[in-house]
Design an enzyme around this catalytic site. Structure first.
Site, PDB file in Angstrom:
ATOM      1  N   GLY A   1      65.768 -11.722  23.223  1.00 34.47           N
ATOM      2  CA  GLY A   1      65.728 -10.722  22.161  1.00 34.47           C
ATOM      3  C   GLY A   1      66.045  -9.321  22.658  1.00 34.47           C
ATOM      4  O   GLY A   1      66.793  -8.580  22.021  1.00 34.47           O
ATOM      5  N   SER A   2      65.487  -8.956  23.802  1.00 31.86           N
ATOM      6  CA  SER A   2      65.693  -7.595  24.316  1.00 31.86           C
ATOM      7  C   SER A   2      67.174  -7.348  24.579  1.00 31.86           C
ATOM      8  O   SER A   2      67.715  -6.313  24.184  1.00 31.86           O
ATOM      9  CB  SER A   2      64.902  -7.375  25.609  1.00 31.86           C
ATOM     10  OG  SER A   2      63.527  -7.551  25.372  1.00 31.86           O
TER      11      SER A   2
ATOM     12  N   ASN B   1      56.522  -7.305  14.763  1.00 35.13           N
ATOM     13  CA  ASN B   1      55.871  -8.204  15.717  1.00 35.13           C
ATOM     14  C   ASN B   1      54.363  -7.995  15.824  1.00 35.13           C
ATOM     15  O   ASN B   1      53.652  -8.874  16.283  1.00 35.13           O
ATOM     16  CB  ASN B   1      56.513  -8.094  17.102  1.00 35.13           C
ATOM     17  CG  ASN B   1      56.665  -6.668  17.561  1.00 35.13           C
ATOM     18  OD1 ASN B   1      57.304  -5.860  16.897  1.00 35.13           O
ATOM     19  ND2 ASN B   1      56.052  -6.340  18.676  1.00 35.13           N
TER      20      ASN B   1
ATOM     21  N   SER C   1      65.370 -14.834  19.562  1.00 33.95           N
ATOM     22  CA  SER C   1      64.906 -15.239  20.884  1.00 33.95           C
ATOM     23  C   SER C   1      64.187 -16.588  20.792  1.00 33.95           C
ATOM     24  O   SER C   1      63.290 -16.763  19.961  1.00 33.95           O
ATOM     25  CB  SER C   1      63.950 -14.177  21.426  1.00 33.95           C
ATOM     26  OG  SER C   1      63.444 -14.580  22.671  1.00 33.95           O
TER      27      SER C   1
ATOM     28  N   CYS D   1      53.890  -6.145  25.285  1.00 33.35           N
ATOM     29  CA  CYS D   1      54.560  -5.119  26.087  1.00 33.35           C
ATOM     30  C   CYS D   1      53.695  -3.888  26.271  1.00 33.35           C
ATOM     31  O   CYS D   1      53.836  -3.168  27.245  1.00 33.35           O
ATOM     32  CB  CYS D   1      55.860  -4.709  25.415  1.00 33.35           C
ATOM     33  SG  CYS D   1      56.675  -6.081  24.631  1.00 33.35           S
TER      34      CYS D   1
HETATM   35  C1  LIG Z   1      59.571 -10.712  21.507  1.00 34.42           C
HETATM   36  C2  LIG Z   1      60.365  -9.721  20.779  1.00 34.42           C
HETATM   37  C3  LIG Z   1      61.499  -9.126  21.354  1.00 34.42           C
HETATM   38  C4  LIG Z   1      61.907  -9.391  22.779  1.00 34.42           C
HETATM   39  O1  LIG Z   1      62.426 -10.670  22.956  1.00 34.42           O
HETATM   40  P1  LIG Z   1      62.532 -11.261  24.447  1.00 34.42           P
HETATM   41  O2  LIG Z   1      63.281 -12.538  24.278  1.00 34.42           O
HETATM   42  O3  LIG Z   1      61.147 -11.445  24.938  1.00 34.42           O
HETATM   43  O4  LIG Z   1      63.314 -10.262  25.246  1.00 34.42           O
HETATM   44  C5  LIG Z   1      62.224  -8.241  20.594  1.00 34.42           C
HETATM   45  N1  LIG Z   1      61.869  -7.931  19.323  1.00 34.42           N
HETATM   46  C6  LIG Z   1      60.804  -8.493  18.737  1.00 34.42           C
HETATM   47  C7  LIG Z   1      60.477  -8.138  17.329  1.00 34.42           C
HETATM   48  C8  LIG Z   1      60.013  -9.393  19.439  1.00 34.42           C
HETATM   49  O5  LIG Z   1      58.934  -9.918  18.860  1.00 34.42           O
END
Ligand SMILES: *Cc1c(COP(=O)(O)O)cnc(C)c1O
Length: 394
Positions: A69-70, A150, A198, A323
């Protein structure tokens, strides 16, 4: 153990792990190699891409695989900004409570001369279309607003935002990491130009994600190197992870109606039972939220202490996003919905999955009020609140 931190990460489904295993051993070929052994890996990567596209409503050539996701958020935003800057457009619209993968990328662009408007999210944790309309300028090159938050799980009016952006010819990106596999999504019907997801948030492996980028929307690579992913993302394809992502997504979409019905019931039970604790308040809209998300503030409580006590009882919970835990700053999400600092510290996030049982939820409903009462009894601040020296905020 009672695991209630599924917004942090999820357990890999057994069938997903099983689908992945051959790609570590007998089928370990490099998907970019020309010989038949490599081409077997190529085939399964392309099958997976088609599966992902089908679950989202786009086509296979609109999907690129990333590390998560990042990375997807970084690439979408940096790319749209670079494209905007080429046309002299350096204004971006986002919201005040995005994930740090979005917020910190925007901060970097601000240091590089971009201007960012952060829309307010109000006490219900939802952006308003009227605010977005007002914020749009001739030099706006990107709107990036998350699908579902999140921390508090609130769902944004994505289809309406998409429609407006399409009318105005502005690229619309959504961080849908919490939403994909949890609520229905159709990138075409919702007019989404770019979408981040992700796998580890829907019972797939960690370290793999995808970015949907609509045909015609320019996409610059974030990582330079080989020609993988049609020159949009260099690096040897993580075949097993890609297989896992696609299998997990397909399964999540298939199970969604059943799981979402079950979790909505459990979520509403948590909300109604834990609301009985005096001076507590639900964070974010009660209805417009993810089926698996519960987030509440308890006045006079330190979130950290609450988590430690729950941990002693074998309950994994969170007070915000993974985080920021470990730092003592209150959550920017809770501040964005207007919780005062002292209250934002006393939050509890419980996020369920298809593996969560009613028995587990009943155990939490028993444990939380006892722990809250225990800490309040010991707290000098609570004493002042009860004596009226200090005023209750919730
Ligand atoms: C977990 C999350 C991310 C990051 O995803 P990763 O795969 O852990 O890098 C980004 N945005 C939201 C809303 C998330 O919940």
């Amino acid at each position: 153990m009672i695991y209630l931190d599924n917004a942090g990460t999820t357990r890999v489904d057994d069938s997903v792990l099983k689908a992945m295993l051959p790609y570590f051993s007998e089928n370990y070929g490099n998907a970019s190699s020309l010989y038949t052994f490599g081409q077997k890996a190529r085939e399964v990567v392309e099958e997976s891409r088609a599966k992902v596209a089908k679950c989202l409503g786009g086509s296979a050539d609109e999907i690129i695989f990333t590390s998560g996701g990042s990375e997807s958020d970084n690439q979408a935003i940096m790319s749209a900004a670079r494209f905007g800057a080429l046309k002299g457009k350096k204004h971006i619209i986002s919201s005040a409570f995005e994930h740090h993968a979005v917020l910190h990328t925007l901060n970097r662009l601000e240091r590089d001369g971009f201007e960012v408007t952060y829309l307010p999210v109000y006490s219900n944790g939802i952006v308003r279309l009227a605010d977005l309309k007002k914020a749009i300028r001739p030099d706006t090159c990107l709107v990036t607003i998350m699908f579902a938050n999140n921390e508090i799980g609130t769902i944004q009016p994505i289809a309406e935002i998409g429609k407006l952006c399409r009318q105005k010819g502005i690229i619309f990106h959504t961080d849908a990491v919490q939403a994909v596999g949890h609520v229905p999504i159709d990138v075409e019907k919702m007019n989404i130009d770019m979408l981040s997801l992700s796998a580890h948030k829907f019972h797939g492996p960690k370290g793999i994600g995808a970015l949907y980028c609509r045909k015609g929307v320019p996409l610059f690579p974030l990582i330079e190197g080989g020609a993988q992913e049609r020159n949009k993302r260099a690096g040897t394809e993580s075949v097993a992870n890609i297989v896992g992502l696609a299998a997990a997504l397909e399964l999540a979409v298939k199970e969604m109606p059943k799981v979402s019905k079950k979790l909505t019931k459990l979520r509403d039970k948590l909300i109604s039972e834990l609301s009985k604790i005096p001076h507590s308040a639900l964070n974010g809209d009660a209805i417009n939220r993810l089926p698996n998300n519960f987030n509440m503030c308890f006045e006079g409580i330190e979130g950290e202490s609450l988590l430690l006590s729950l941990d002693e009882k074998g309950i994994c919970a969170s007070s915000g996003s993974a985080c920021t835990s470990g730092s003592l700053d209150p959550s920017h999400v809770l501040l964005a919905i207007g919780r005062p600092h002292e209250v934002a510290h006393g939050s509890l996030r419980l996020t369920m999955s298809k593996y969560t049982t009613e028995k587990e939820i009943d155990a939490v409903i028993k444990a939380v009020p006892e722990i809250v009462e225990y800490y309040r009894k010991m707290s000098p601040v609570w004493d002042e609140l009860e004596k009226g020296v200090r005023k209750h905020v919730i």
